[in-house]
Design an enzyme around this catalytic site. Structure first.
Site, mmCIF file in Angstrom:
data_model
loop_
_atom_site.group_PDB
_atom_site.id
_atom_site.type_symbol
_atom_site.label_atom_id
_atom_site.label_comp_id
_atom_site.label_asym_id
_atom_site.label_seq_id
_atom_site.Cartn_x
_atom_site.Cartn_y
_atom_site.Cartn_z
ATOM 1 N N ASP A 68 33.391 -4.750 44.173
ATOM 2 C CA ASP A 68 32.847 -3.730 45.082
ATOM 3 C C ASP A 68 33.973 -3.175 45.942
ATOM 4 O O ASP A 68 34.679 -3.946 46.582
ATOM 5 C CB ASP A 68 31.769 -4.357 45.985
ATOM 6 C CG ASP A 68 30.533 -4.769 45.188
ATOM 7 O OD1 ASP A 68 29.745 -5.590 45.702
ATOM 8 O OD2 ASP A 68 30.388 -4.293 44.056
ATOM 9 N N HIS B 51 32.267 -8.927 39.089
ATOM 10 C CA HIS B 51 30.890 -9.317 38.814
ATOM 11 C C HIS B 51 30.217 -8.204 38.025
ATOM 12 O O HIS B 51 30.797 -7.121 37.854
ATOM 13 C CB HIS B 51 30.138 -9.640 40.114
ATOM 14 C CG HIS B 51 30.138 -8.534 41.114
ATOM 15 N ND1 HIS B 51 31.239 -8.234 41.910
ATOM 16 C CD2 HIS B 51 29.191 -7.638 41.454
ATOM 17 C CE1 HIS B 51 30.944 -7.215 42.688
ATOM 18 N NE2 HIS B 51 29.722 -6.832 42.437
ATOM 19 N N ARG C 220 14.375 -5.277 36.234
ATOM 20 C CA ARG C 220 15.010 -6.098 37.274
ATOM 21 C C ARG C 220 15.387 -5.178 38.417
ATOM 22 O O ARG C 220 15.794 -4.041 38.197
ATOM 23 C CB ARG C 220 16.262 -6.786 36.729
ATOM 24 C CG ARG C 220 17.013 -7.559 37.786
ATOM 25 C CD ARG C 220 18.182 -8.353 37.233
ATOM 26 N NE ARG C 220 18.872 -9.000 38.346
ATOM 27 C CZ ARG C 220 19.921 -8.493 38.969
ATOM 28 N NH1 ARG C 220 20.424 -7.333 38.555
ATOM 29 N NH2 ARG C 220 20.485 -9.123 39.985
ATOM 30 N N HIS D 36 32.943 -5.163 37.673
ATOM 31 C CA HIS D 36 33.599 -4.425 38.759
ATOM 32 C C HIS D 36 33.781 -5.328 39.961
ATOM 33 O O HIS D 36 33.180 -6.388 40.068
ATOM 34 C CB HIS D 36 32.736 -3.215 39.166
ATOM 35 C CG HIS D 36 31.468 -3.633 39.824
ATOM 36 N ND1 HIS D 36 30.353 -4.058 39.107
ATOM 37 C CD2 HIS D 36 31.137 -3.728 41.130
ATOM 38 C CE1 HIS D 36 29.398 -4.383 39.960
ATOM 39 N NE2 HIS D 36 29.845 -4.209 41.202
HETATM 40 C C1 LIG Z 1 31.398 2.594 46.952
HETATM 41 C C2 LIG Z 1 30.599 2.341 45.930
HETATM 42 C C3 LIG Z 1 30.826 2.799 44.553
HETATM 43 C C4 LIG Z 1 29.725 2.027 43.770
HETATM 44 C C5 LIG Z 1 28.588 1.943 44.783
HETATM 45 C C6 LIG Z 1 29.347 1.515 46.002
HETATM 46 O O1 LIG Z 1 28.642 1.794 47.173
HETATM 47 C C7 LIG Z 1 29.711 0.038 45.859
HETATM 48 C C8 LIG Z 1 29.741 -0.432 44.382
HETATM 49 C C9 LIG Z 1 30.276 0.630 43.420
HETATM 50 C C10 LIG Z 1 29.906 0.434 41.930
HETATM 51 C C11 LIG Z 1 28.491 -0.192 41.815
HETATM 52 C C12 LIG Z 1 30.910 -0.452 41.160
HETATM 53 C C13 LIG Z 1 30.629 -0.387 39.652
HETATM 54 C C14 LIG Z 1 30.725 1.057 39.134
HETATM 55 C C15 LIG Z 1 29.752 2.021 39.882
HETATM 56 C C16 LIG Z 1 30.078 3.449 39.370
HETATM 57 C C17 LIG Z 1 28.296 1.746 39.472
HETATM 58 O O2 LIG Z 1 28.087 1.161 38.376
HETATM 59 O O3 LIG Z 1 27.367 2.088 40.203
HETATM 60 C C18 LIG Z 1 30.033 1.882 41.385
HETATM 61 C C19 LIG Z 1 29.247 2.676 42.434
HETATM 62 C C20 LIG Z 1 29.459 4.197 42.409
HETATM 63 O O4 LIG Z 1 28.432 4.886 42.587
HETATM 64 O O5 LIG Z 1 30.597 4.672 42.219
HETATM 65 O O1 AKG Z 2 22.178 -5.817 40.741
HETATM 66 C C1 AKG Z 2 22.980 -6.749 40.932
HETATM 67 O O2 AKG Z 2 22.663 -7.949 40.877
HETATM 68 C C2 AKG Z 2 24.442 -6.434 41.231
HETATM 69 C C3 AKG Z 2 24.671 -4.964 41.501
HETATM 70 C C4 AKG Z 2 26.087 -4.705 41.954
HETATM 71 O O3 AKG Z 2 26.999 -5.495 41.751
HETATM 72 C C5 AKG Z 2 26.381 -3.439 42.647
HETATM 73 O O4 AKG Z 2 25.474 -2.575 42.743
HETATM 74 O O5 AKG Z 2 27.573 -3.323 43.127
HETATM 75 FE FE FE2 Z 3 28.788 -4.951 42.876
#
Ligand SMILES: C=C1C[C@]23C[C@@]1(O)CC[C@H]2[C@]1(C)CCC[C@@](C)(C(=O)O)[C@H]1[C@@H]3C(=O)O
Ligand code: AKG
Ligand code: FE2
Length: 382
Positions: A251, A305, A315, A249
């Site tokens: 951010d 990333h 982790r 994804h």
């Molecule tokens: C605005 C946001 C959506 C997510 C958290 C965040 O504050 C910034 C990163 C986003 C995220 C981590 C990107 C990957 C998918 C996601 C669904 C996750 O895996 O957590 C995303 C977060 C979300 O809660 O939507």
């Molecule tokens: O945990 C990490 O190293 C990356 C997490 C991340 O990319 C996110 O929460 O948006």
């Molecule tokens: Fe991220």
């Protein structure tokens, strides 16, 4: 016992009665159970083209910015820092910050309390349960949001505001959501978020200079930021080549200030391959998000990333997502728009992009493009 049977018969499985949908069975990711299972449920297994596989990713050397040095305006360090950061942000959007001024014991407390919270019994954690469509609270691998490619993680996200009248917003969140026993933890994360907000303003000063924007422009834009703090907890997984802690994804936010624990896992997609960023407890990893990419009119890149997991130990990571105040209009400064650099993205507010990621679109590598199309279809959204 087959894993689905385990999940389906968990006492923790809850059925949700909602006015609109009648009964909806929601599966819950019980990390204590799943981390010992080698029979990984299908919904956690990623498609072949996204599976991390077993080969270890090569390390990516990212520029390391000595912030203290830079901010003390030693002309030699300023010039060198600016060109290092400028090149990284135009390329993959990642760099590291050291000599950042954040107390080491505040960071270690913030890391230690992640373990304390996520090792609580599931019923305790669910007191902070995140509701669908909202961005704060406890989520266990988003089983309530997504039905496939589930991330192998638990998260706790909460709001931070830099505004004077919200100086206790984090402390109050922990006390009101988790009770009196969490007042101390709430204080640690309040102090941690205050430190992150201050650090981000120092980084923004540098980014403004490297972009050649009027001094203090971005600091001013984010001084009353309304950011999101996220605690990431990635349990061990018996088949780490099949799953992902966080999928690929970008951010959607503006800047991410991440503290990786001792366990590696953060990977960036650069020159068509996944490269790992080694943990460094004295440093923060900073990356450009979609909103800052729009603010820079595409000059600085919000890049792909992910986070991989392992079969040995949990982790954790502390992720501070800098976001402007909800109603601020995201639009690049005049210095970054001219006939050779026409506008790439429409004006928008962060609250609209956040709503898009929470209710309409799972953030991935195309969020900003999908959002731009969505905004342009919707009348009068800014
Ligand atoms: C605005 C946001 C959506 C997510 C958290 C965040 O504050 C910034 C990163 C986003 C995220 C981590 C990107 C990957 C998918 C996601 C669904 C996750 O895996 O957590 C995303 C977060 C979300 O809660 O939507
Ligand atoms: O945990 C990490 O190293 C990356 C997490 C991340 O990319 C996110 O929460 O948006
Ligand atoms: Fe991220």
């Amino acid at each position: 016992m087959a894993i689905d049977h385990i999940i389906n018969n968990q006492p923790t499985m809850s059925s949700l009665k909602t006015q609109k949908q009648g009964y909806q069975t929601s599966l819950v990711f019980d990390a204590l159970v799943l981390q010992h299972e080698s029979n990984i449920p299908q919904r956690f297994i990623w498609p072949d083209n996204e599976k991390p596989g077993s080969q270890k990713s090569k390390e990516l050397e990212v520029p390391v910015l000595d912030l203290g040095d830079f901010l003390s305006k030693h002309s030699s360090s300023v010039k060198e820092a600016l060109s290092l950061i400028d090149e990284a942000c135009k390329n993959h959007g990642f760099f590291m910050v050291v000599n950042h001024g954040v107390e080491a014991n505040l960071i270690s407390d913030a890391q230690r309390y992640i373990d304390l919270f996520f090792e609580l019994p599931l019923s305790e954690k669910q007191r902070a349960q995140r509701k669908v469509g909202e961005s704060c609270g406890y989520a266990s691998s988003f089983t309530r949001r997504f039905s496939s490619k589930l991330p192998w993680k638990e998260t706790l996200s909460f709001q931070f505001s830099a505004e004077e009248n919200s100086s206790n917003i984090v402390k109050d969140y922990f006390k009101n959501t988790m009770g009196e026993d969490f007042v101390r933890i709430g204080k640690v994360y309040q102090d941690y978020c205050n430190a992150m907000s201050k650090l981000s303003l120092g980084i923004l000063e540098l980014l403004g200079m490297s972009l050649g924007v009027q001094q203090g422009h971005f600091k001013e834009f984010f001084k009353d930021n309304n950011s999101i703090m996220r605690l990431n907890y990635y349990p061990p997984c018996q088949k780490p080549g099949l799953t992902l802690g966080t999928g690929p994804h970008c951010d959607p936010t503006s800047l991410t200030i991440l503290h990786q624990d001792k366990v590696s896992g953060l990977e960036v997609f650069v020159d068509n391959e996944w490269r790992s960023i080694a943990p460094n407890s004295n440093a923060f990893v900073v990356n450009i998000g979609d909103t800052f990419m729009a603010l820079s009119n595409g000059r600085y890149k919000s890049c792909l990333h992910r986070a991989v997991v392992n079969n040995k130990c949990p982790r954790t990571s502390l992720a501070f997502f800098l976001c402007p105040k909800n109603d601020k209009v995201v639009s690049p400064p005049d210095e970054l728009v001219d006939e050779n650099n026409p506008r790439i993205y429409p004006d928008f507010t962060w609250s609209t992009l956040l709503e898009f990621t929470q209710k309409h679109y799972r953030a991935d590598m195309n969020t900003l493009q999908a959002f731009s199309n969505w905004v342009q279809q919707k009348p009068s959204v800014t």
